[in-house]
Design a protein around this motif. Structure first.
Motif, short mmCIF file in Angstrom:
data_model
loop_
_atom_site.label_atom_id
_atom_site.label_comp_id
_atom_site.label_asym_id
_atom_site.label_seq_id
_atom_site.Cartn_x
_atom_site.Cartn_y
_atom_site.Cartn_z
N UNK A 47 0.83 -1.21 0.00
CA UNK A 47 0.00 0.00 0.00
C UNK A 47 0.86 1.25 0.00
N UNK A 48 1.87 1.27 0.85
CA UNK A 48 2.78 2.43 0.90
C UNK A 48 3.50 2.61 -0.43
N UNK A 49 3.97 1.50 -0.99
CA UNK A 49 4.67 1.55 -2.27
C UNK A 49 3.76 2.06 -3.38
N UNK A 50 2.54 1.57 -3.42
CA UNK A 50 1.59 2.03 -4.45
C UNK A 50 1.28 3.51 -4.28
N UNK A 51 1.15 3.97 -3.05
CA UNK A 51 0.92 5.39 -2.80
C UNK A 51 2.09 6.22 -3.33
N UNK A 52 3.30 5.83 -2.98
CA UNK A 52 4.48 6.58 -3.42
C UNK A 52 4.58 6.56 -4.94
N UNK A 109 2.82 3.31 -16.22
CA UNK A 109 3.28 1.96 -15.86
C UNK A 109 4.80 1.94 -15.68
N UNK A 110 5.52 2.58 -16.57
CA UNK A 110 6.99 2.59 -16.46
C UNK A 110 7.44 3.27 -15.17
N UNK A 116 7.98 0.87 -7.80
CA UNK A 116 7.56 -0.37 -7.14
C UNK A 116 8.71 -1.36 -7.02
N UNK A 117 9.49 -1.50 -8.08
CA UNK A 117 10.59 -2.47 -8.02
C UNK A 117 11.67 -2.04 -7.03
N UNK A 118 11.91 -0.74 -6.91
CA UNK A 118 12.90 -0.25 -5.94
C UNK A 118 12.42 -0.51 -4.51
N UNK A 119 11.16 -0.19 -4.24
CA UNK A 119 10.63 -0.32 -2.88
C UNK A 119 10.38 -1.78 -2.48
N UNK A 120 10.08 -2.63 -3.44
CA UNK A 120 9.69 -4.01 -3.12
C UNK A 120 10.76 -5.04 -3.44
N UNK A 121 11.95 -4.61 -3.84
CA UNK A 121 12.97 -5.55 -4.31
C UNK A 121 13.46 -6.51 -3.23
N UNK A 122 13.37 -6.14 -1.98
CA UNK A 122 13.83 -7.03 -0.91
C UNK A 122 12.84 -8.17 -0.63
N UNK A 123 11.58 -7.94 -0.93
CA UNK A 123 10.55 -8.95 -0.63
C UNK A 123 10.08 -9.75 -1.84
N UNK A 131 4.41 -7.78 -13.13
CA UNK A 131 3.08 -8.32 -13.44
C UNK A 131 2.00 -7.61 -12.61
N UNK A 132 2.26 -7.47 -11.31
CA UNK A 132 1.29 -6.82 -10.42
C UNK A 132 1.08 -5.36 -10.81
N UNK A 133 2.15 -4.66 -11.15
CA UNK A 133 2.05 -3.25 -11.54
C UNK A 133 1.24 -3.09 -12.81
#
Length: 157
Positions: A47-52, A109-110, A116-123, A131-133
């Motif tokens: 949620x935080x990542x999508x907001x940012x 999207x880009x 999204x990939x920067x914020x979620x890359x650890x998980x 795909x999700x984006x």
């Protein structure tokens, strides 16, 4: 015609109903991304990542659209127009609208994928995030487009 005079969206986006509409689209993206990545309806990190990512995309959209239109118009990536700006029976105007809309979608999207990939890359690995984006943006653009264009072409005038 200026390239898609979208003054109505600029007015709408600054009103409480515009903020509510954008919050609903963000909520849809959060649910879709959470479902794809975690099989849950809500994940606070997603949620935080999508907001940012949506804020970053919005800022880029505001800057790009106002720079493109000499600072007079405001589209925020989503070209909300009515039949007063785009005549659907005029092939040239319709073509310009479709190209602008497609470019706005791809750019969104880009930008969101990068954030999204920067914020979620650890998980998560890159492919599931991509795909999700993409799916989240397709769903929110389709629903958002249906609502906005139904209103602006059929109910507004």
């Amino acid at each position: 015609m200026l390239l898609l005079n979208t003054t109505y969206f600029g007015k709408y986006a600054s009103l409480p109903m515009g903020w509510f509409f954008m919050a609903c689209l963000l909520a849809i993206e959060i649910v879709v991304m959470s479902q794809i990545l975690d099989r849950k309806y809500f994940n606070s990190k997603i949620a935080f990542t999508a907001l940012v990512s949506n804020v970053v995309s919005g800022i880029v959209g505001v800057y790009t659209s106002t720079a493109h239109n000499a600072g007079r118009l405001f589209t925020v990536w989503f070209p909300w127009v009515s039949s007063r700006e785009v005549n659907l029976e005029n092939d040239e105007e319709l073509f310009s609208f479709v190209i602008y809309f497609a470019a706005a979608f791809v750019a969104t999207v880009i930008i969101e994928l990068i954030v999204n990939s920067i914020f979620l890359k650890k998980r998560y690995e890159f492919r599931p995030v991509m795909r999700a984006t993409i799916i989240a943006n397709v769903v929110s653009f389709l629903l958002g487009s249906f609502v906005l264009y139904s209103y602006s072409f059929f109910f507004y005038d």
